[in-house]
Scaffold this motif. Sequence first.
Motif, mmCIF file in Angstrom:
data_model
loop_
_atom_site.group_PDB
_atom_site.id
_atom_site.type_symbol
_atom_site.label_atom_id
_atom_site.label_comp_id
_atom_site.label_asym_id
_atom_site.label_seq_id
_atom_site.Cartn_x
_atom_site.Cartn_y
_atom_site.Cartn_z
ATOM 1 N N LEU A 4 6.587 -0.935 10.675
ATOM 2 C CA LEU A 4 6.744 0.238 10.009
ATOM 3 C C LEU A 4 5.447 0.494 9.119
ATOM 4 O O LEU A 4 4.970 1.656 9.330
ATOM 5 C CB LEU A 4 7.891 -0.063 8.730
ATOM 6 N N MET A 5 4.945 -0.463 8.682
ATOM 7 C CA MET A 5 3.433 -0.335 8.092
ATOM 8 C C MET A 5 2.482 0.100 9.068
ATOM 9 O O MET A 5 1.832 1.082 8.807
ATOM 10 C CB MET A 5 3.058 -1.628 7.332
ATOM 11 N N LEU A 6 2.369 -0.430 10.135
ATOM 12 C CA LEU A 6 1.509 -0.054 11.186
ATOM 13 C C LEU A 6 1.817 1.392 11.617
ATOM 14 O O LEU A 6 0.832 2.179 11.863
ATOM 15 C CB LEU A 6 1.558 -0.848 12.452
ATOM 16 N N TYR A 7 3.171 1.760 11.703
ATOM 17 C CA TYR A 7 3.495 3.001 11.938
ATOM 18 C C TYR A 7 2.868 4.012 11.158
ATOM 19 O O TYR A 7 2.439 5.325 11.293
ATOM 20 C CB TYR A 7 4.907 3.115 12.153
ATOM 21 N N THR A 12 -0.978 8.389 9.392
ATOM 22 C CA THR A 12 -1.501 9.066 8.180
ATOM 23 C C THR A 12 -3.274 8.889 8.408
ATOM 24 O O THR A 12 -3.821 9.273 7.468
ATOM 25 C CB THR A 12 -1.047 8.462 7.083
ATOM 26 N N LEU A 13 -3.737 8.190 9.457
ATOM 27 C CA LEU A 13 -5.058 7.868 9.636
ATOM 28 C C LEU A 13 -6.005 9.175 9.707
ATOM 29 O O LEU A 13 -7.128 9.001 9.091
ATOM 30 C CB LEU A 13 -5.135 7.157 10.948
ATOM 31 N N TYR A 37 -5.164 -1.712 3.184
ATOM 32 C CA TYR A 37 -5.419 -2.549 4.341
ATOM 33 C C TYR A 37 -5.176 -4.196 3.802
ATOM 34 O O TYR A 37 -4.846 -5.065 4.762
ATOM 35 C CB TYR A 37 -6.575 -2.497 4.830
ATOM 36 N N MET A 38 -5.003 -4.687 2.621
ATOM 37 C CA MET A 38 -4.717 -5.942 2.376
ATOM 38 C C MET A 38 -3.494 -6.310 2.786
ATOM 39 O O MET A 38 -3.499 -7.449 2.964
ATOM 40 C CB MET A 38 -5.109 -6.196 0.975
ATOM 41 N N SER A 39 -2.451 -5.524 2.716
ATOM 42 C CA SER A 39 -1.034 -5.916 3.026
ATOM 43 C C SER A 39 -0.923 -6.323 4.449
ATOM 44 O O SER A 39 -0.246 -7.098 5.031
ATOM 45 C CB SER A 39 -0.069 -4.815 2.622
#
Length: 153
Positions: A4-7, A12-13, A37-39
Amino acid sequence: LAALMLYELLITLDGEVNLFWSAAFTKTTALFLLNRYMSLIKYPVEIAAIADADVRGLASRVSCLILIRVGEGAEIIPYFVWTAFTVMRVHALTQGHWGTTILVFMLSSVPIGANIYLFTATEPGLINEVIGCTFTTVMPETVYTAYVHSKAS
């Protein structure tokens, strides 16, 4: 959760590139990028910890401890970022009132102090042949005893 985080990162990139990567690098940009990006660092570290174990005994205690410490760092850095964002926002919303800003900073720093204490007062778990280098901690008896006595009173 990682998927989900990657999606969210991928959809939003384009906006991120337009707003942050093409502009001048500022402290706010650094906070944004750390927050974003730390997560994502936590998941590769956990995968590496699992892959570090080998039922033939190839995993080493040193590599396990390094992975655990990197994981702890990846876990605590977002708290610094969130504290900075919170303090900046409160400072702006209170129109520069330093008393409120300092109070919010102190309260926002509590999770940082609690996590640092947890990481320093506990010993990292050992290599588990089934699940790899574990991220669990073993609480020393003195800390556990103090905790139990504080709950009893």
